[in-house]
Design a protein around this motif. Structure first.
Motif, PDB file in Angstrom:
ATOM      1  N   TYR A  99       0.835  -1.198   0.000  1.00 17.94           N
ATOM      2  CA  TYR A  99       0.000   0.000   0.000  1.00 17.94           C
ATOM      3  C   TYR A  99       0.878   1.260   0.000  1.00 17.94           C
ATOM      4  CZ  TYR A  99      -4.552  -2.280   0.886  1.00 17.94           C
ATOM      5  OH  TYR A  99      -5.712  -3.004   0.786  1.00 17.94           O
ATOM      6  N   HIS A 100       1.961   1.199   0.761  1.00 16.32           N
ATOM      7  CA  HIS A 100       2.897   2.334   0.776  1.00 16.32           C
ATOM      8  C   HIS A 100       3.388   2.628  -0.631  1.00 16.32           C
ATOM      9  CE1 HIS A 100       6.573   4.657   1.516  1.00 16.32           C
ATOM     10  NE2 HIS A 100       7.203   3.747   0.787  1.00 16.32           N
ATOM     11  N   TYR A 101       3.761   1.590  -1.390  1.00 14.70           N
ATOM     12  CA  TYR A 101       4.251   1.813  -2.749  1.00 14.70           C
ATOM     13  C   TYR A 101       3.177   2.478  -3.611  1.00 14.70           C
ATOM     14  CZ  TYR A 101       8.374  -1.160  -1.904  1.00 14.70           C
ATOM     15  OH  TYR A 101       9.548  -1.681  -1.431  1.00 14.70           O
ATOM     16  N   LEU A 102       1.930   2.024  -3.501  1.00 14.36           N
ATOM     17  CA  LEU A 102       0.863   2.651  -4.288  1.00 14.36           C
ATOM     18  C   LEU A 102       0.748   4.130  -3.959  1.00 14.36           C
ATOM     19  CD1 LEU A 102      -1.653   2.676  -6.149  1.00 14.36           C
ATOM     20  CD2 LEU A 102      -2.984   2.291  -4.073  1.00 14.36           C
ATOM     21  N   TRP A 103       0.686   4.457  -2.673  1.00 17.74           N
ATOM     22  CA  TRP A 103       0.469   5.857  -2.297  1.00 17.74           C
ATOM     23  C   TRP A 103       1.703   6.709  -2.583  1.00 17.74           C
ATOM     24  CZ3 TRP A 103      -4.181   6.279  -2.815  1.00 17.74           C
ATOM     25  CH2 TRP A 103      -5.114   5.425  -2.234  1.00 17.74           C
ATOM     26  N   PHE A 104       2.884   6.115  -2.500  1.00 15.24           N
ATOM     27  CA  PHE A 104       4.097   6.822  -2.939  1.00 15.24           C
ATOM     28  C   PHE A 104       3.953   7.203  -4.415  1.00 15.24           C
ATOM     29  CE2 PHE A 104       8.254   7.137  -4.837  1.00 15.24           C
ATOM     30  CZ  PHE A 104       9.066   7.706  -3.872  1.00 15.24           C
ATOM     31  N   TRP A 105       3.387   6.279  -5.201  1.00 16.75           N
ATOM     32  CA  TRP A 105       3.249   6.463  -6.641  1.00 16.75           C
ATOM     33  C   TRP A 105       2.063   7.363  -7.000  1.00 16.75           C
ATOM     34  CZ3 TRP A 105       6.928   4.737  -9.887  1.00 16.75           C
ATOM     35  CH2 TRP A 105       6.668   4.726 -11.271  1.00 16.75           C
ATOM     36  N   PHE A 129       6.648   7.073   5.338  1.00 20.39           N
ATOM     37  CA  PHE A 129       5.844   5.870   5.181  1.00 20.39           C
ATOM     38  C   PHE A 129       4.405   6.322   4.969  1.00 20.39           C
ATOM     39  CE2 PHE A 129       3.694   1.903   6.290  1.00 20.39           C
ATOM     40  CZ  PHE A 129       4.468   1.003   5.569  1.00 20.39           C
ATOM     41  N   PHE A 130       3.802   5.851   3.870  1.00 20.24           N
ATOM     42  CA  PHE A 130       2.481   6.309   3.461  1.00 20.24           C
ATOM     43  C   PHE A 130       1.368   5.411   3.993  1.00 20.24           C
ATOM     44  CE2 PHE A 130       5.069   8.566   0.492  1.00 20.24           C
ATOM     45  CZ  PHE A 130       4.308   9.611  -0.027  1.00 20.24           C
ATOM     46  N   GLY A 131       0.268   6.041   4.381  1.00 16.01           N
ATOM     47  CA  GLY A 131      -0.998   5.370   4.631  1.00 16.01           C
ATOM     48  C   GLY A 131      -2.050   5.989   3.733  1.00 16.01           C
ATOM     49  N   GLY A 132      -3.251   5.426   3.769  1.00 21.61           N
ATOM     50  CA  GLY A 132      -4.303   5.969   2.913  1.00 21.61           C
ATOM     51  C   GLY A 132      -5.678   5.788   3.518  1.00 21.61           C
ATOM     52  N   ALA A 133      -6.499   6.827   3.411  1.00 19.93           N
ATOM     53  CA  ALA A 133      -7.892   6.771   3.867  1.00 19.93           C
ATOM     54  C   ALA A 133      -8.781   7.010   2.663  1.00 19.93           C
ATOM     55  CB  ALA A 133      -8.142   7.808   4.956  1.00 19.93           C
ATOM     56  N   PHE A 158     -11.935   2.252   6.918  1.00 21.86           N
ATOM     57  CA  PHE A 158     -10.607   1.656   6.856  1.00 21.86           C
ATOM     58  C   PHE A 158      -9.577   2.717   6.507  1.00 21.86           C
ATOM     59  CE2 PHE A 158     -13.619  -1.646   5.389  1.00 21.86           C
ATOM     60  CZ  PHE A 158     -13.480  -2.539   6.433  1.00 21.86           C
ATOM     61  N   SER A 159      -8.444   2.656   7.181  1.00 22.20           N
ATOM     62  CA  SER A 159      -7.339   3.564   6.885  1.00 22.20           C
ATOM     63  C   SER A 159      -6.044   2.809   7.103  1.00 22.20           C
ATOM     64  CB  SER A 159      -7.401   4.804   7.788  1.00 22.20           C
ATOM     65  OG  SER A 159      -6.336   5.686   7.514  1.00 22.20           O
ATOM     66  N   THR A 160      -5.692   1.983   6.140  1.00 22.45           N
ATOM     67  CA  THR A 160      -4.523   1.120   6.293  1.00 22.45           C
ATOM     68  C   THR A 160      -3.253   1.950   6.479  1.00 22.45           C
ATOM     69  OG1 THR A 160      -5.505  -0.677   5.033  1.00 22.45           O
ATOM     70  CG2 THR A 160      -3.106  -0.619   5.147  1.00 22.45           C
ATOM     71  N   ILE A 244      -2.896  -1.370  -7.465  1.00 18.88           N
ATOM     72  CA  ILE A 244      -3.138  -1.931  -6.131  1.00 18.88           C
ATOM     73  C   ILE A 244      -3.612  -3.373  -6.216  1.00 18.88           C
ATOM     74  CG2 ILE A 244      -5.554  -1.218  -5.855  1.00 18.88           C
ATOM     75  CD1 ILE A 244      -2.790  -1.131  -3.151  1.00 18.88           C
ATOM     76  N   GLN A 245      -4.338  -3.734  -7.283  1.00 20.60           N
ATOM     77  CA  GLN A 245      -4.754  -5.131  -7.419  1.00 20.60           C
ATOM     78  C   GLN A 245      -3.543  -6.041  -7.634  1.00 20.60           C
ATOM     79  OE1 GLN A 245      -7.910  -6.732  -7.376  1.00 20.60           O
ATOM     80  NE2 GLN A 245      -8.877  -4.863  -6.622  1.00 20.60           N
ATOM     81  N   LEU A 246      -2.522  -5.558  -8.329  1.00 19.62           N
ATOM     82  CA  LEU A 246      -1.301  -6.359  -8.456  1.00 19.62           C
ATOM     83  C   LEU A 246      -0.537  -6.414  -7.137  1.00 19.62           C
ATOM     84  CD1 LEU A 246       0.240  -5.695 -11.993  1.00 19.62           C
ATOM     85  CD2 LEU A 246      -0.684  -7.831 -11.079  1.00 19.62           C
ATOM     86  N   VAL A 247      -0.645  -5.379  -6.322  1.00 14.57           N
ATOM     87  CA  VAL A 247      -0.102  -5.459  -4.964  1.00 14.57           C
ATOM     88  C   VAL A 247      -0.798  -6.594  -4.211  1.00 14.57           C
ATOM     89  CG1 VAL A 247      -0.038  -4.298  -2.718  1.00 14.57           C
ATOM     90  CG2 VAL A 247       0.672  -3.074  -4.773  1.00 14.57           C
ATOM     91  N   PHE A 248      -2.138  -6.659  -4.316  1.00 17.81           N
ATOM     92  CA  PHE A 248      -2.873  -7.743  -3.655  1.00 17.81           C
ATOM     93  C   PHE A 248      -2.359  -9.102  -4.125  1.00 17.81           C
ATOM     94  CE2 PHE A 248      -7.025  -5.001  -3.537  1.00 17.81           C
ATOM     95  CZ  PHE A 248      -6.408  -4.085  -2.707  1.00 17.81           C
TER      96      PHE A 248
END
Length: 407
Positions: A99-105, A129-133, A158-160, A244-248
């Motif tokens: 998730y961090h990589y996605l939000w960094f991007w 370090f990124f989170g997301g809401a 949710f706010s991973t 993000i689906q590829l992250v999953f």
């Protein structure tokens, strides 16, 4: 939390790798640290401050960052493999890193060139370090336009990353409009209230509880992709979902690999042969050999598909202004296929390892069930049947999945 991570490896003292292979080896080292006490930390369910510090100390948080600012300058195929490796040691930490990589991007997905340069420099130099809401199933966060600033108010289920993040990506809609606005904000501020209500059976260390957003103020100049309060859309803006689906996909497969490696070591060293089977070692039992052979073959095939789809994404990421709706749609179909395959394989692997470890392998001290609990919990994020539908509709009629929050 009591720091129960393996302290015999001083990762922070190691020089930064200079090649992709070196970074993958660094990820394996992080995996070894995480897996050394993963069962204990899963039971404790404490906020993973030490684990995120490990990701920062290892340099893994900056692998997508520009080399001129201290990043590794790697591309997405390597980042996905790093997520997979870390998830093999601890599924929760693999998810957090992905998730961090996605939000960094995210700046590259929707930001202006100036915003991209500023965010990536600060994030890389400071090892943010990124989170997301950004949970789309909830009501939209409402944004009030107050002249030079916008103000976010609302709540997300949710706010991973929440309390372990340095910055949080927010998304909301300007009131009385259909204008969506992303912004990166500091996580440590009174206007963001993270709640300790993440109490699920799996992915217990992802800090994915709810958040109340009560007056987070952002200057319009930090509204991602906006100039003079106007946003110019492009197809690349919609790539957040395939990414993000590829992250999953990759942390599911990483969890499955961790399960198989852990189970195999137990089978080699502890599992006893069946007393009526005529074999002296469990590793000679035909059913044990057959089961491991089947599970590893399926996992290797799913990993190969995931890697192939990741490489296919490079054309899109390297030419963000040139990507077409057709190319985006065809890529999403391939991502959907990888997601469906990874979900099925990971659930099967993490459930069937018990067939080859024996009854003693169910002891709670081993916590082999955590692998299944982790995959099962997150794989309910969005119904995998809809991913298979995307593949079926495309192959039969050429229908492209429309860009949504889930496709």
């Amino acid at each position: 939390m009591t720091d129960v991570l393996d302290s015999t490896i001083d990762i922070a003292a190691l020089p930064a790798p200079t090649t992709e292979a070196g970074w993958l080896e660094r990820a394996r080292l992080v995996r070894r640290v995480l897996e050394s006490d993963a069962a204990e930390r899963d039971r404790a369910g404490a906020t993973p401050y030490a684990e995120v510090a490990l990701l920062k100390d290892s340099g893994l948080v900056t692998v997508l960052g520009p080399p001129e600012h201290g990043g590794a300058g790697l591309e997405w195929p390597a980042a996905y493999r790093i997520v997979r490796e870390v998830a093999a040691g601890d599924g929760s930490i693999g998810q957090l890193l992905g998730y961090h990589y996605l939000w960094f991007w995210a700046a590259r997905l929707v930001g202006t060139p100036e915003q991209i340069a500023a965010v990536e420099e600060q994030a890389t130099v400071n090892r943010w370090f990124f989170g997301g809401a950004v949970n789309p199933r909830d009501a939209d966060v409402v944004i009030t336009d107050e002249g030079d600033s916008i103000v976010y108010r609302g709540r997300k289920s949710f706010s991973t990353g929440s309390k372990v993040s340095d910055v949080t990506v927010l998304e909301g809609v300007v009131e009385n409009t259909d204008t969506h606005v992303f912004a990166i904000v500091p996580s440590d501020q009174p206007a963001l209230q993270f709640h300790d209500d993440w109490d699920n059976i799996g992915q217990r260390l992802t800090e994915s509880g709810s958040v109340t957003i009560d007056g987070v103020r952002v200057p319009w100049t930090d509204a991602a992709g906006f100039r003079d309060k106007q946003f110019t859309p492009r197809v690349y803006n919609t790539l957040n979902v395939p990414v993000i689906q590829l992250v999953f996909v990759n942390f599911y497969l990483g969890i499955a690999r961790g399960a198989l490696d852990t189970a195999a070591e137990y089978t080699r060293t502890v599992t006893r042969p069946w007393l009526h089977g005529g074999h002296e070692r469990a590793v000679d039992e035909p059913y044990v050999l057959d089961t491991y052979g089947e599970l590893w073959s399926r996992l290797w095939a799913a990993e190969a598909l995931a890697d192939a789809v990741a490489v296919e994404s490079l054309t899109i990421h390297r030419d963000p202004d040139g990507v077409t709706q057709q190319a985006r749609g065809e890529h999403e179909v391939r991502v959907a296929a990888a997601k469906a395959q990874a979900t099925d394989v990971a659930l099967d692997v993490t459930a069937r390892i018990f067939e080859v470890v024996g009854a003693r392998g169910t002891t709670s001290s081993l916590a082999l069930d955590r692998f299944w609990r982790n995959v099962r919990t997150h794989s309910l994020h969005d119904p995998v049947a809809y991913k298979r539908r995307e593949v079926g509709a495309f192959t039969l009629t050429g229908e492209l999945p429309p860009p949504t929050w889930y496709s």
